[in-house]
Design a protein around this motif. Sequence first.
Motif, PDB file in Angstrom:
ATOM      1  N   ALA A 129      58.198  23.279 -33.161  1.00 43.25           N
ATOM      2  CA  ALA A 129      57.220  23.943 -34.020  1.00 43.25           C
ATOM      3  C   ALA A 129      56.484  25.122 -33.394  1.00 43.25           C
ATOM      4  O   ALA A 129      56.272  26.131 -34.076  1.00 43.25           O
ATOM      5  CB  ALA A 129      56.208  22.908 -34.527  1.00 43.25           C
ATOM      6  N   PRO A 130      55.999  25.052 -32.148  1.00 38.36           N
ATOM      7  CA  PRO A 130      55.233  26.198 -31.634  1.00 38.36           C
ATOM      8  C   PRO A 130      56.034  27.490 -31.728  1.00 38.36           C
ATOM      9  O   PRO A 130      57.183  27.557 -31.273  1.00 38.36           O
ATOM     10  CB  PRO A 130      54.971  25.808 -30.171  1.00 38.36           C
ATOM     11  CG  PRO A 130      54.967  24.309 -30.185  1.00 38.36           C
ATOM     12  CD  PRO A 130      56.032  23.945 -31.179  1.00 38.36           C
ATOM     13  N   ASP A 131      55.427  28.513 -32.331  1.00 35.35           N
ATOM     14  CA  ASP A 131      56.175  29.747 -32.600  1.00 35.35           C
ATOM     15  C   ASP A 131      55.365  30.979 -32.236  1.00 35.35           C
ATOM     16  O   ASP A 131      55.006  31.785 -33.094  1.00 35.35           O
ATOM     17  CB  ASP A 131      56.604  29.813 -34.064  1.00 35.35           C
ATOM     18  CG  ASP A 131      55.413  29.864 -35.021  1.00 35.35           C
ATOM     19  OD1 ASP A 131      54.324  29.408 -34.630  1.00 35.35           O
ATOM     20  OD2 ASP A 131      55.572  30.380 -36.141  1.00 35.35           O
ATOM     21  N   PRO A 132      55.075  31.180 -30.955  1.00 29.49           N
ATOM     22  CA  PRO A 132      54.378  32.415 -30.570  1.00 29.49           C
ATOM     23  C   PRO A 132      55.205  33.634 -30.935  1.00 29.49           C
ATOM     24  O   PRO A 132      56.430  33.533 -31.160  1.00 29.49           O
ATOM     25  CB  PRO A 132      54.242  32.275 -29.042  1.00 29.49           C
ATOM     26  CG  PRO A 132      55.346  31.351 -28.650  1.00 29.49           C
ATOM     27  CD  PRO A 132      55.490  30.380 -29.783  1.00 29.49           C
ATOM     28  N   GLY A 133      54.552  34.782 -31.008  1.00 28.19           N
ATOM     29  CA  GLY A 133      55.274  36.007 -31.316  1.00 28.19           C
ATOM     30  C   GLY A 133      56.378  36.295 -30.314  1.00 28.19           C
ATOM     31  O   GLY A 133      57.339  36.998 -30.621  1.00 28.19           O
ATOM     32  N   SER A 134      56.243  35.729 -29.124  1.00 30.10           N
ATOM     33  CA  SER A 134      57.241  35.905 -28.064  1.00 30.10           C
ATOM     34  C   SER A 134      58.316  34.830 -28.100  1.00 30.10           C
ATOM     35  O   SER A 134      59.044  34.661 -27.113  1.00 30.10           O
ATOM     36  CB  SER A 134      56.545  35.879 -26.699  1.00 30.10           C
ATOM     37  OG  SER A 134      55.857  34.637 -26.518  1.00 30.10           O
ATOM     38  N   LYS A 135      58.438  34.105 -29.190  1.00 28.91           N
ATOM     39  CA  LYS A 135      59.351  32.958 -29.277  1.00 28.91           C
ATOM     40  C   LYS A 135      60.754  33.240 -28.734  1.00 28.91           C
ATOM     41  O   LYS A 135      61.304  32.418 -27.991  1.00 28.91           O
ATOM     42  CB  LYS A 135      59.438  32.487 -30.733  1.00 28.91           C
ATOM     43  CG  LYS A 135      60.211  31.182 -30.932  1.00 28.91           C
ATOM     44  CD  LYS A 135      60.226  30.767 -32.400  1.00 28.91           C
ATOM     45  CE  LYS A 135      60.880  29.418 -32.601  1.00 28.91           C
ATOM     46  NZ  LYS A 135      60.026  28.297 -32.177  1.00 28.91           N
ATOM     47  N   PRO A 136      61.380  34.365 -29.049  1.00 19.19           N
ATOM     48  CA  PRO A 136      62.746  34.584 -28.566  1.00 19.19           C
ATOM     49  C   PRO A 136      62.830  34.842 -27.061  1.00 19.19           C
ATOM     50  O   PRO A 136      63.915  34.718 -26.479  1.00 19.19           O
ATOM     51  CB  PRO A 136      63.210  35.825 -29.344  1.00 19.19           C
ATOM     52  CG  PRO A 136      62.248  35.977 -30.474  1.00 19.19           C
ATOM     53  CD  PRO A 136      60.953  35.438 -29.963  1.00 19.19           C
ATOM     54  N   ILE A 137      61.707  35.203 -26.418  1.00 17.98           N
ATOM     55  CA  ILE A 137      61.789  35.675 -25.033  1.00 17.98           C
ATOM     56  C   ILE A 137      60.895  34.922 -24.056  1.00 17.98           C
ATOM     57  O   ILE A 137      61.011  35.115 -22.844  1.00 17.98           O
ATOM     58  CB  ILE A 137      61.457  37.182 -24.941  1.00 17.98           C
ATOM     59  CG1 ILE A 137      60.046  37.456 -25.487  1.00 17.98           C
ATOM     60  CG2 ILE A 137      62.499  38.012 -25.657  1.00 17.98           C
ATOM     61  CD1 ILE A 137      59.578  38.895 -25.278  1.00 17.98           C
ATOM     62  N   SER A 138      60.007  34.074 -24.529  1.00 14.91           N
ATOM     63  CA  SER A 138      59.098  33.362 -23.623  1.00 14.91           C
ATOM     64  C   SER A 138      59.616  31.961 -23.334  1.00 14.91           C
ATOM     65  O   SER A 138      60.304  31.346 -24.156  1.00 14.91           O
ATOM     66  CB  SER A 138      57.692  33.290 -24.211  1.00 14.91           C
ATOM     67  OG  SER A 138      57.671  32.555 -25.426  1.00 14.91           O
ATOM     68  N   THR A 139      59.261  31.438 -22.161  1.00  7.56           N
ATOM     69  CA  THR A 139      59.763  30.136 -21.732  1.00  7.56           C
ATOM     70  C   THR A 139      58.814  29.014 -22.129  1.00  7.56           C
ATOM     71  O   THR A 139      57.615  29.222 -22.341  1.00  7.56           O
ATOM     72  CB  THR A 139      59.954  30.090 -20.212  1.00  7.56           C
ATOM     73  OG1 THR A 139      58.671  30.221 -19.573  1.00  7.56           O
ATOM     74  CG2 THR A 139      60.877  31.204 -19.735  1.00  7.56           C
ATOM     75  N   ILE A 140      59.366  27.806 -22.184  1.00  6.92           N
ATOM     76  CA  ILE A 140      58.545  26.634 -22.463  1.00  6.92           C
ATOM     77  C   ILE A 140      57.498  26.460 -21.369  1.00  6.92           C
ATOM     78  O   ILE A 140      56.340  26.133 -21.648  1.00  6.92           O
ATOM     79  CB  ILE A 140      59.423  25.374 -22.579  1.00  6.92           C
ATOM     80  CG1 ILE A 140      60.391  25.495 -23.768  1.00  6.92           C
ATOM     81  CG2 ILE A 140      58.560  24.126 -22.710  1.00  6.92           C
ATOM     82  CD1 ILE A 140      59.716  25.610 -25.116  1.00  6.92           C
ATOM     83  N   GLY A 141      57.863  26.713 -20.122  1.00 10.81           N
ATOM     84  CA  GLY A 141      56.892  26.612 -19.035  1.00 10.81           C
ATOM     85  C   GLY A 141      55.749  27.585 -19.201  1.00 10.81           C
ATOM     86  O   GLY A 141      54.583  27.232 -18.992  1.00 10.81           O
ATOM     87  N   GLY A 142      56.068  28.822 -19.578  1.00 10.20           N
ATOM     88  CA  GLY A 142      55.013  29.802 -19.821  1.00 10.20           C
ATOM     89  C   GLY A 142      54.162  29.440 -21.014  1.00 10.20           C
ATOM     90  O   GLY A 142      52.939  29.627 -21.001  1.00 10.20           O
ATOM     91  N   ASN A 143      54.792  28.926 -22.067  1.00 15.05           N
ATOM     92  CA  ASN A 143      54.034  28.464 -23.240  1.00 15.05           C
ATOM     93  C   ASN A 143      53.068  27.359 -22.860  1.00 15.05           C
ATOM     94  O   ASN A 143      51.928  27.312 -23.331  1.00 15.05           O
ATOM     95  CB  ASN A 143      54.982  27.952 -24.321  1.00 15.05           C
ATOM     96  CG  ASN A 143      55.849  29.020 -24.961  1.00 15.05           C
ATOM     97  OD1 ASN A 143      56.758  28.701 -25.708  1.00 15.05           O
ATOM     98  ND2 ASN A 143      55.596  30.288 -24.665  1.00 15.05           N
ATOM     99  N   ILE A 144      53.518  26.434 -22.003  1.00 13.53           N
ATOM    100  CA  ILE A 144      52.647  25.351 -21.552  1.00 13.53           C
ATOM    101  C   ILE A 144      51.505  25.906 -20.707  1.00 13.53           C
ATOM    102  O   ILE A 144      50.353  25.477 -20.837  1.00 13.53           O
ATOM    103  CB  ILE A 144      53.469  24.314 -20.760  1.00 13.53           C
ATOM    104  CG1 ILE A 144      54.413  23.558 -21.711  1.00 13.53           C
ATOM    105  CG2 ILE A 144      52.562  23.327 -20.025  1.00 13.53           C
ATOM    106  CD1 ILE A 144      55.443  22.702 -21.005  1.00 13.53           C
ATOM    107  N   ALA A 145      51.801  26.865 -19.859  1.00 14.46           N
ATOM    108  CA  ALA A 145      50.772  27.438 -18.978  1.00 14.46           C
ATOM    109  C   ALA A 145      49.626  28.057 -19.752  1.00 14.46           C
ATOM    110  O   ALA A 145      48.469  28.014 -19.316  1.00 14.46           O
ATOM    111  CB  ALA A 145      51.405  28.474 -18.050  1.00 14.46           C
ATOM    112  N   THR A 146      49.928  28.625 -20.929  1.00 15.30           N
ATOM    113  CA  THR A 146      48.891  29.315 -21.707  1.00 15.30           C
ATOM    114  C   THR A 146      48.516  28.583 -22.989  1.00 15.30           C
ATOM    115  O   THR A 146      47.700  29.077 -23.749  1.00 15.30           O
ATOM    116  CB  THR A 146      49.366  30.730 -22.081  1.00 15.30           C
ATOM    117  OG1 THR A 146      50.580  30.633 -22.850  1.00 15.30           O
ATOM    118  CG2 THR A 146      49.625  31.573 -20.831  1.00 15.30           C
ATOM    119  N   ASN A 147      49.125  27.412 -23.224  1.00 14.24           N
ATOM    120  CA  ASN A 147      48.934  26.691 -24.486  1.00 14.24           C
ATOM    121  C   ASN A 147      49.198  27.635 -25.658  1.00 14.24           C
ATOM    122  O   ASN A 147      48.363  27.846 -26.543  1.00 14.24           O
ATOM    123  CB  ASN A 147      47.531  26.091 -24.606  1.00 14.24           C
ATOM    124  CG  ASN A 147      47.383  25.196 -25.822  1.00 14.24           C
ATOM    125  OD1 ASN A 147      48.356  24.601 -26.289  1.00 14.24           O
ATOM    126  ND2 ASN A 147      46.180  25.106 -26.361  1.00 14.24           N
TER     127      ASN A 147
END
Length: 455
Positions: A129-147
Amino acid sequence: MSTDLTTLVLPDGELVTEPPVLAEYRLNPYTQETAAEGQPIAVVFATSVADVQTTLQFATTHHIPVVTQGARTSIANGAAGLDGSILLNLSRLNHIVALQPENQTAVVEAGVLNGDLDQAARKVGYFYAPDPGSKPISTIGGNIATNAGGMASLKYGTTRENVLGLKVVLADGRLLELGGATFKNNASYDLTDLFIGSEGTLGVVVEATVRLRPIPFGDTVTGLATFADVHALTHAVQVLQASGVNPSMLEVLNRVSIEALDEYEGIDLGGRGEQALLIFQLDVAVAGALDLVDDLLRKAGAQTIDVTSDPARTATIIKIRQDIFAAGAQYGRLIVEDIAVPLGQLAIVADRAEAIAAKHGQRLLLLGHAGDGNLHPDIILESKDGALPAEMQAYIDELLPFVISVGGTVSAEHGIGTIKKKWVPQQLSPAVQTLQQQIKAVFDPTGILNPGRKF
């Protein structure tokens, strides 16, 4: 005194010290605000957990700062090089370890791209479900780091609500396994939650167990509605949320955004002078929902309404929202801000952002997630390079204290990094700041993990 890196022997990964590689990886290309960058001494491309443990043990022994990186998409300069640092790059830890539809979970390494996980999940009838604007290029680790959040956070929550367990390497090399695959777990303090949003300052996330959601059954209702001003739009948002239709997306865009999209897409959203645009979606629409939404929006003062359940038209509308950053960037350099405010303050803060931008002669591209109070009051600069002009900095210096004054936050989903660190003391009390420092000292007593970031 220089450090002898020949004693850093990686079990599986690659240690690189060549200047061109250091020059490339010390930068966060998506950080629009020019910031002083440090000069790292090495990049470690980890391909195993053992590589991460070895690197952190070495760094702790030699008191070397470590900056963890994924895809380097940080907007807040949270993963750029520091002087004398080792850049610990996890982009090669990019395996989906397991898809477990029977558990509604997936186990992934930190370097897996958000979009790749989502695509893999959809092949087994689920989605991430999480869908940041960077979805195609950002990593799960980075997503976790910034919530990280995104448009669907309104219904499905941010990254925090979708992470069940973590494997984390501490500064001394210890590997912690936190949480698990259960949706409920009250056996310990919630250390999993503590690491989410910590921006690499407490430990290095190497693996995550994340929640997958079943693909919704039924029709999707998507639409556009325009309004005379953001106050009318905000009222419409409140009406939709109170109606029980449970929207999965409620996005707001201002007049500048409408004009930028019209030019970029070759469309006509604002030809009648519309000042605010709402993009909305119900990913599960019961019978009669389309007509109900149309009726509610008209009564709430919508000037134009385009509501559809047609998949092709839906894709066109979603693309309009996804293209807004590119639309703004066609005019120059886009400086992205990231705030969140109580829902009742949304229109007030939007108005104040417009007024402050006008006062300092700045062009405001305002957009955001209206359903959860997350705004991006961005500024378009004609100059693509160089330091921020004084007028732009004055805009930020006036806007962010106002956001704090109404109970808002200076960072909703992009992190603090170095760009926003100076605002943390204004938002957080001295007692909370001290407690954060004490917590960091427990996990990272020598202070080597991303020092000078977050707080």
